[in-house]
Design an enzyme around this catalytic site. Structure first.
Site, short mmCIF file in Angstrom:
data_model
loop_
_atom_site.label_atom_id
_atom_site.label_comp_id
_atom_site.label_asym_id
_atom_site.label_seq_id
_atom_site.Cartn_x
_atom_site.Cartn_y
_atom_site.Cartn_z
N ARG A 131 1.04 -1.41 -0.06
CA ARG A 131 -0.05 0.12 -0.09
C ARG A 131 0.64 1.14 -0.33
NH1 ARG A 131 -4.20 0.00 4.13
NH2 ARG A 131 -5.33 1.75 2.43
N TYR A 145 -9.17 14.39 -5.78
CA TYR A 145 -9.40 16.01 -5.30
C TYR A 145 -8.74 15.70 -4.20
CZ TYR A 145 -12.49 12.53 -3.17
OH TYR A 145 -13.25 11.77 -2.25
N HIS A 172 -15.88 6.26 9.58
CA HIS A 172 -15.13 6.03 7.47
C HIS A 172 -15.20 5.03 6.96
CE1 HIS A 172 -12.83 8.62 4.49
NE2 HIS A 172 -12.17 7.38 4.88
N SER A 223 -17.13 13.35 7.20
CA SER A 223 -17.01 14.38 5.62
C SER A 223 -17.83 15.64 6.29
CB SER A 223 -17.03 13.41 4.82
OG SER A 223 -15.87 13.06 4.37
O1 76R Z 1 -6.54 2.35 5.60
C1 76R Z 1 -7.19 2.16 6.16
O2 76R Z 1 -7.82 1.72 4.56
C2 76R Z 1 -7.87 2.54 7.09
C3 76R Z 1 -9.32 3.07 7.34
C4 76R Z 1 -9.14 4.32 6.06
C5 76R Z 1 -8.17 5.07 6.77
C6 76R Z 1 -7.49 5.16 8.47
C7 76R Z 1 -9.32 4.75 5.01
C8 76R Z 1 -10.42 3.68 4.49
N1 76R Z 1 -10.00 6.07 4.87
C9 76R Z 1 -8.30 6.64 6.28
C10 76R Z 1 -7.78 7.52 6.31
MN1 76R Z 1 -10.43 7.17 3.14
N2 76R Z 1 -11.40 8.08 2.12
C11 76R Z 1 -10.57 9.54 2.26
C12 76R Z 1 -12.02 10.50 1.44
O3 76R Z 1 -15.16 11.78 0.16
C13 76R Z 1 -14.40 12.33 1.23
O4 76R Z 1 -15.92 12.76 1.92
C14 76R Z 1 -13.09 11.67 1.78
C15 76R Z 1 -12.29 11.65 0.89
C16 76R Z 1 -12.49 8.81 0.61
C17 76R Z 1 -13.43 8.70 -0.20
C18 76R Z 1 -11.59 7.50 1.15
C19 76R Z 1 -12.50 6.22 1.20
N3 76R Z 1 -9.47 9.03 4.70
C20 76R Z 1 -8.16 8.78 5.23
C21 76R Z 1 -7.80 10.67 5.57
C22 76R Z 1 -6.68 10.33 6.37
C23 76R Z 1 -7.33 11.02 7.57
C24 76R Z 1 -6.12 11.34 8.88
O5 76R Z 1 -5.20 11.10 9.19
O6 76R Z 1 -6.94 12.48 9.42
C25 76R Z 1 -8.31 10.62 4.68
C26 76R Z 1 -7.83 12.51 4.50
C27 76R Z 1 -9.14 10.10 4.02
C28 76R Z 1 -9.86 10.48 2.89
N4 76R Z 1 -11.01 5.67 2.87
C29 76R Z 1 -11.12 4.02 3.83
C30 76R Z 1 -11.72 5.44 1.36
C31 76R Z 1 -12.04 4.31 1.03
C32 76R Z 1 -12.53 3.61 0.27
C33 76R Z 1 -11.31 2.91 2.53
C34 76R Z 1 -12.22 1.56 2.83
C35 76R Z 1 -10.57 1.12 2.03
C36 76R Z 1 -10.56 -0.55 2.52
O7 76R Z 1 -10.95 -1.14 3.15
O8 76R Z 1 -9.37 -1.39 1.23
#
Ligand code: 76R
Length: 249
Positions: A131, A145, A172, A223
């Site tokens: 990853r 974005y 999330h 979000s």
């Molecule tokens: O890493 C991981 O899979 C563990 C859970 C996870 C984290 C820690 C996770 C899962 N995300 C994480 C962190 Mn996410 N993510 C976004 C967006 O449009 C929006 O509203 C937000 C944009 C999407 C679409 C998305 C998708 N994620 C983050 C962070 C860092 C936050 C911080 O450190 O404060 C951001 C900014 C962010 C934003 N997230 C997932 C997804 C998806 C599809 C997953 C599931 C991944 C999987 O399990 O395979």
């Protein structure tokens, strides 16, 4: 107590968006255009060699709408290599006919919100490594974005205790996981590197899944309350075999 989430950081990432100056591109001879395309394909060939050696990765997408005509997403182990890549592109003939419209500098990031307790070095874990140092998928569509977590009045992500942020991130992650197999996401951190805090790059073979996922997440507290978003870019895969057609005038 410093409650900053711990991050694992992987390859450095440049999203480079270009418009094409079709007017001047049309003014040169077709031989010159052929030569420019050929030169660019040789550059992509070098990127392919790097990718095959797992020393980086890249993706090319055409962008729909007026924000850009195409995007190069580049991953490399160091900031220097990223910089060399963009300079190398800028020196090509094709680059003379492109107009930079947007770029984003970041680094592939995994945070520890969901990590379990373990004594192993995560950088040695093969799943974590895949990853942090991903080979970008050749998915049919991309969505990019930049985004921030809000710091405003009562809604300040950075003032929340770790436990609360972890709980919010869990929810999330659950929404995200329900898109497993449909959308692949790469989160890149850009605090100190670019104008927002993260870049979100999504890949899918069904473009509608971007809308569904982003919409569903809007209702999730992370979000709904804390997300601030930059401009959205959506595009179609540009395989090397499609470059000549894309640039044909
Ligand atoms: O890493 C991981 O899979 C563990 C859970 C996870 C984290 C820690 C996770 C899962 N995300 C994480 C962190 Mn996410 N993510 C976004 C967006 O449009 C929006 O509203 C937000 C944009 C999407 C679409 C998305 C998708 N994620 C983050 C962070 C860092 C936050 C911080 O450190 O404060 C951001 C900014 C962010 C934003 N997230 C997932 C997804 C998806 C599809 C997953 C599931 C991944 C999987 O399990 O395979």
């Amino acid at each position: 107590m410093n409650e900053a989430a711990k991050t694992l950081d992987g390859w450095y990432c440049l999203h480079d968006f270009r418009a094409i100056d079709w007017t001047t591109w049309k003014m040169i001879s077709s031989d010159e255009r052929e030569a420019a395309i050929h030169e660019f394909l040789s550059l992509v060939d070098k990127w392919n060699t790097t990718q095959a050696a797992e020393q980086g990765s890249h993706a090319l997408y055409t962008i729909v709408g007026q924000k850009a005509d195409f995007m190069m997403m580049l991953l490399r182990p160091t900031m220097e290599e990223l910089n060399e890549l963009e300079n190398e592109f800028n020196k090509t003939k094709l680059a003379e006919y492109t107009i930079p419209t947007f770029s984003y500098v970041s680094v592939v990031e995994l945070s520890n919100y969901m990590a379990g307790d373990s004594n192993e070095d995560p950088y040695q874990n093969p799943h974590v490594r895949s990853r942090l140092y991903p080979t970008l998928p050749q998915a049919k569509y991309v969505c990019f974005y930049p985004m921030d977590k809000r710091r405003q009045g009562e809604d300040n992500w950075y003032m929340l205790p770790m436990d609360q942020r972890r709980e919010l991130m869990r929810s999330h992650g659950l929404i995200g996981r329900s898109y497993a197999g449909k959308v692949k996401q790469i989160i890149t951190g850009s605090v100190g590197f670019d104008d927002y805090e993260w870049g979100v790059t999504l890949f899918a073979d069904d473009v509608l899944q971007f809308k569904k996922l982003v919409y569903e997440m809007r209702f999730d507290e992370v979000s709904a309350r804390y997300g601030e978003f930059g401009a959205f870019y959506v595009g179609n895969l540009l395989p090397e075999s499609g470059l000549s057609k894309f640039l044909h005038v």
